[in-house]
Design a protein around this motif. Structure first.
Motif, PDB file in Angstrom:
ATOM      1  N   GLY A  94      31.993  17.968   5.511  1.00  0.00           N
ATOM      2  CA  GLY A  94      33.385  18.272   5.197  1.00  0.00           C
ATOM      3  C   GLY A  94      33.530  18.922   3.832  1.00  0.00           C
ATOM      4  N   LYS A  95      32.800  18.410   2.852  1.00  0.00           N
ATOM      5  CA  LYS A  95      32.842  18.987   1.513  1.00  0.00           C
ATOM      6  C   LYS A  95      32.287  20.405   1.522  1.00  0.00           C
ATOM      7  N   HIS A 128      33.317   3.878   4.201  1.00  0.00           N
ATOM      8  CA  HIS A 128      32.009   3.968   3.580  1.00  0.00           C
ATOM      9  C   HIS A 128      31.761   2.748   2.700  1.00  0.00           C
ATOM     10  N   LEU A 183      28.384   8.618   8.259  1.00  0.00           N
ATOM     11  CA  LEU A 183      29.609   8.867   7.498  1.00  0.00           C
ATOM     12  C   LEU A 183      29.331   9.737   6.274  1.00  0.00           C
ATOM     13  N   GLU A 184      28.224   9.462   5.588  1.00  0.00           N
ATOM     14  CA  GLU A 184      27.875  10.269   4.414  1.00  0.00           C
ATOM     15  C   GLU A 184      27.600  11.714   4.815  1.00  0.00           C
ATOM     16  N   ARG A 244      26.545   4.243   8.126  1.00  0.00           N
ATOM     17  CA  ARG A 244      26.847   4.697   6.772  1.00  0.00           C
ATOM     18  C   ARG A 244      26.247   6.082   6.524  1.00  0.00           C
ATOM     19  N   TYR A 304      34.841  22.692   3.033  1.00  0.00           N
ATOM     20  CA  TYR A 304      35.901  22.912   2.058  1.00  0.00           C
ATOM     21  C   TYR A 304      35.461  23.920   0.996  1.00  0.00           C
ATOM     22  N   GLU A 309      28.861  13.269   7.476  1.00  0.00           N
ATOM     23  CA  GLU A 309      30.149  13.876   7.815  1.00  0.00           C
ATOM     24  C   GLU A 309      30.917  14.251   6.550  1.00  0.00           C
ATOM     25  N   GLU A 310      30.861  13.383   5.550  1.00  0.00           N
ATOM     26  CA  GLU A 310      31.538  13.649   4.287  1.00  0.00           C
ATOM     27  C   GLU A 310      30.939  14.884   3.602  1.00  0.00           C
ATOM     28  N   MET A 311      29.606  14.978   3.602  1.00  0.00           N
ATOM     29  CA  MET A 311      28.948  16.134   2.991  1.00  0.00           C
ATOM     30  C   MET A 311      29.285  17.421   3.757  1.00  0.00           C
TER      31      MET A 311
END
Length: 129
Positions: free
Chosen positions: A103-104, A1, A96-97, A93, A107, A99-101
């Protein structure tokens, strides 16, 4: 990122510099930003080669006569390529953001479920005793 963010910033700056330089100008100082793009790891090799060709073509454009020390702005192709790269990097980008959100969120949902299971098991255990 972080690499994408740095590349997006560098591309935005290089595009801005090139677009500001649509008039006749001295060559060496104005192309430093474009030349710096070759050092970024995310810039594809094909784009680096295009930048090299652009810079090599630009070297011969300076004229020794004082009244013709600049050159006519002919960088529309390189600006277009840089803008395309910028769009690709912003899209990557953003992906990726996202995917990160996701994943969070997954979780957080898992932690909420596990916490509820622990609370339920604790309550069930206390009811038995």
């Amino acid at each position: 990122h972080k690499d994408y963010s740095e590349s997006v910033d560098a591309l935005q700056h290089a595009i801005a510099v090139l677009k500001e330089q649509t008039h006749d100008r001295k060559q060496a100082a104005s192309l430093v930003q474009v030349s710096a793009l070759k050092d970024l790891s995310l810039i594809p090799d094909s784009a680096k080669r295009a930048i090299d060709v652009f810079l090599q073509d630009s070297e011969g454009l300076e004229v020794s006569a004082p009244e013709a020390d600049g050159y006519e702005f002919q960088s529309h192709g390189i600006v277009g390529m840089l803008e395309k790269l910028l769009d690709e990097f912003i899209a990557e980008r953003t992906k990726l953001e996202k995917e990160e959100m996701n994943g969070k969120h997954a979780y957080d949902m898992l932690m909420q479920d596990l916490t509820a299971q622990i609370a339920q098991a604790t309550q069930h255990r206390e009811e038995k005793s």
